[in-house]
Design a protein around this motif. Structure first.
Motif, PDB file in Angstrom:
ATOM      1  N   MET A 163       0.886  -1.112  -0.018  1.00  0.00           N
ATOM      2  CA  MET A 163       0.143  -0.097  -0.030  1.00  0.00           C
ATOM      3  C   MET A 163       0.816   1.089   0.017  1.00  0.00           C
ATOM      4  O   MET A 163       1.853   1.298   0.581  1.00  0.00           O
ATOM      5  N   SER A 164       0.380   2.180  -0.830  1.00  0.00           N
ATOM      6  CA  SER A 164       1.127   3.434  -0.832  1.00  0.00           C
ATOM      7  C   SER A 164       0.837   4.299   0.398  1.00  0.00           C
ATOM      8  O   SER A 164      -0.082   4.109   1.253  1.00  0.00           O
ATOM      9  N   LEU A 190      -0.530   7.280   0.587  1.00  0.00           N
ATOM     10  CA  LEU A 190      -2.004   7.692   0.463  1.00  0.00           C
ATOM     11  C   LEU A 190      -2.880   6.855   0.766  1.00  0.00           C
ATOM     12  O   LEU A 190      -4.024   7.030   1.269  1.00  0.00           O
ATOM     13  N   HIS A 191      -2.715   5.563   0.188  1.00  0.00           N
ATOM     14  CA  HIS A 191      -3.790   4.514   0.386  1.00  0.00           C
ATOM     15  C   HIS A 191      -4.005   4.309   1.842  1.00  0.00           C
ATOM     16  O   HIS A 191      -4.850   4.062   2.301  1.00  0.00           O
ATOM     17  N   THR A 250      -6.768  -0.775  -6.447  1.00  0.00           N
ATOM     18  CA  THR A 250      -5.179  -0.536  -6.231  1.00  0.00           C
ATOM     19  C   THR A 250      -5.250   0.996  -5.879  1.00  0.00           C
ATOM     20  O   THR A 250      -6.024   1.573  -5.593  1.00  0.00           O
ATOM     21  N   ASP A 251      -3.908   1.255  -5.837  1.00  0.00           N
ATOM     22  CA  ASP A 251      -3.459   2.862  -5.486  1.00  0.00           C
ATOM     23  C   ASP A 251      -4.343   3.476  -6.165  1.00  0.00           C
ATOM     24  O   ASP A 251      -4.567   4.989  -5.844  1.00  0.00           O
ATOM     25  N   LYS A 279      -7.963   7.706  -9.903  1.00  0.00           N
ATOM     26  CA  LYS A 279      -7.306   8.769  -9.182  1.00  0.00           C
ATOM     27  C   LYS A 279      -6.396   9.238 -10.181  1.00  0.00           C
ATOM     28  O   LYS A 279      -5.208   8.555 -10.236  1.00  0.00           O
ATOM     29  N   GLN A 298      -3.302  12.378  -6.200  1.00  0.00           N
ATOM     30  CA  GLN A 298      -3.625  12.041  -4.824  1.00  0.00           C
ATOM     31  C   GLN A 298      -4.946  12.730  -4.468  1.00  0.00           C
ATOM     32  O   GLN A 298      -5.580  12.305  -3.529  1.00  0.00           O
TER      33      GLN A 298
END
Lengths: 137, 334
Positions: free
Chosen positions: A76-77, A79-80, B240-241, B271, B274
């Motif tokens: 996970m990033s 931000l995530h 996912t991100d 997205k 961010q």
């Protein structure tokens, strides 16, 4: 061309040799855990190992070991994770406790039963139990 | 008087959220009270809806939540004003209304028996599908909610929930719901019900989650006579991100006829950065109780200057054209 190939292989070798190894550790004995279980514990989807209530520990935000853990183990990033913990606040769950350094984390691990943390493999004290290993490769 | 209440509400919050030397507050994370197993937070939302010459402005959710954990027990309590203030304009005529009732949205005690089993007792979000677990404005990417989430099953259950989890290479999650009593706050649910039994099975591996839900409840949507209703639903989530795909499809029937033949949606959230996200949601449902069959396409844009603050705008194209509408909102989790 051959020189370029040698240079490329040398870079690959140096990268492989210098890839750091890390481990998830606890002060209590438990069989090695799957990555899925480690993920569940650090995302607080699961809070028990057998009958032991687990206290998961993070290193401070910005610590490179934590960054590696989030990327390679949690997948996970930043931000995530931020969005994940904001959603968990609505569900009544708190993020893991953060420790300033690997040294302070290891002191906590030895004094609190059920505590689980992580760190660089080479710096982990011998009386701690390794539950899972990963590397930067 | 209403402004006095709001002033007192926010004064109380600001005093709770005042920083102490040992504790730094971050928006969207709540705050711990005096080192006790007691965290306090909340959320609010305001929205606008423009449809067929009618414009409505609403201060909708205004909620406080508190939770904590001690040993194997944890609890959560949430109270809320819903439709706190509504201002409506239609063809030069202006009306306004307020709903001052404080609703009990969630109130439950949770007990972790062991690594795999946990029990919840009280009023909680029915764990059917994915949308209903995080239904509040600030945590979603559109102002509107899919019709299916209000049609198929009771959004809240007051009863017992047994949850079983198994972590191997993948995660298996089983929920069993049992309610055989009145709703803790019957004015705050999409169905009036006093009986609800349901089963949910979920499978999760890497970025993919799939879920099946089956249930029975004794409910009445409005003031109709009580009737036994059965529902089933299949859901999928891939995240996912940068991309999230969410889909839910289900059906509801009484003992002999469909009450909702089908209701479902497919939503994609991309997205761009961010802070910026684009959303496309396609919905379809056939509500046999109210004789409405519709297809809807929703295009939305979501901006989050920081994650707990959400500004959203959307346009809805309906197959019943007079239902085409624009919606926008601002919401904050604190």
């Amino acid at each position: 061309m051959l020189r370029l190939l040698k240079f490329f292989l040398l870079i690959l070798f140096v990268t492989a040799v210098s890839a750091k190894e890390y481990a998830v550790v606890a002060s209590f004995a438990t069989p090695p855990l799957s990555q899925n279980k480690i993920r569940a514990l650090f995302l607080k989807k699961s809070e028990y190992l057998g009958d032991t209530k687990v206290v998961v520990l993070n290193l401070a935000l910005g610590n490179p070991v934590r960054s590696s853990f989030e990327k390679k183990v949690l997948h996970m990033s930043r931000l995530h994770l931020k969005s994940y913990w904001t959603r968990q606040h609505y569900l009544g769950h708190r993020p893991p406790i953060s420790m300033k350094s690997q040294k302070s984390m290891q002191i906590f691990l030895k004094n609190v039963h059920g505590a689980i943390g992580y760190g660089e493999l080479g710096k982990i004290e011998k009386d701690l139990h390794v539950l899972y290993r990963w590397s930067d490769e | 008087m209403i402004f006095m209440k709001l002033f007192l509400f926010f004064s109380l919050l600001s005093s709770l959220f005042a920083e102490t030397p040992t504790q730094k507050y971050s928006l969207g994370e709540g705050v711990q009270v005096a080192q006790l197993p007691l965290y306090v937070g909340g959320y609010f939302s305001a929205d606008y809806r423009g449809i067929d010459g009618n414009n409505s402005y609403r201060l909708n959710d205004l909620a406080l939540l508190s939770y904590g954990a001690y040993s194997k027990f944890s609890y959560l309590a949430e109270i809320e004003y819903k439709n706190f203030y509504l201002y409506n304009e239609n063809a030069g005529k202006y009306t306004s209304s307020q709903d001052r009732r404080v609703h009990t949205e969630r109130l439950y005690l949770h007990y972790e028996l062991d690594e795999r089993n946990a029990f919840t007792l009280g009023k909680y979000n029915t764990p059917a599908g994915f949308w209903n677990l995080l239904p509040i404005n600030v945590l979603r990417e559109t102002t509107s909610i899919p019709q299916s989430t209000m049609l198929l099953f009771p959004t809240f259950t007051t009863g017992v929930l047994w949850n079983y989890k198994n972590y191997g290479d993948a995660t298996i999650n089983v929920d069993i719901i049992a309610q055989n009593n009145a709703d803790l706050d019957p004015t705050y649910n999409n169905y009036k019900l006093d009986e609800h039994y349901a089963l949910g099975i979920a499978y999760e591996k890497d970025n993919l989650q799939v879920k099946l839900n089956f249930g029975f409840f004794d409910g009445r949507p409005a003031n109709d006579a009580s009737k036994a209703l059965y529902y089933y639903m299949a859901s999928l989530k891939y995240a996912t991100d940068t991309l999230e795909i969410l889909a839910e499809l289900g059906s509801q029937k009484s003992t002999n006829v469909f009450t909702t033949k089908y209701a479902g949606y497919l939503q994609g959230v991309y997205k761009f950065t961010q802070k910026h996200a684009g959303v496309l949601r396609l919905e379809s449902y056939d509500d046999r109780v109210h004789s409405i069959q519709e297809e809807i396409a929703i295009f939305a844009y979501s901006y989050r200057p920081i994650y707990p603050v959400s500004l959203k705008m959307e346009y809805q194209f309906h197959s019943v054209h007079q239902n085409n509408q624009v919606q926008c909102s601002v919401s904050v989790l604190f």
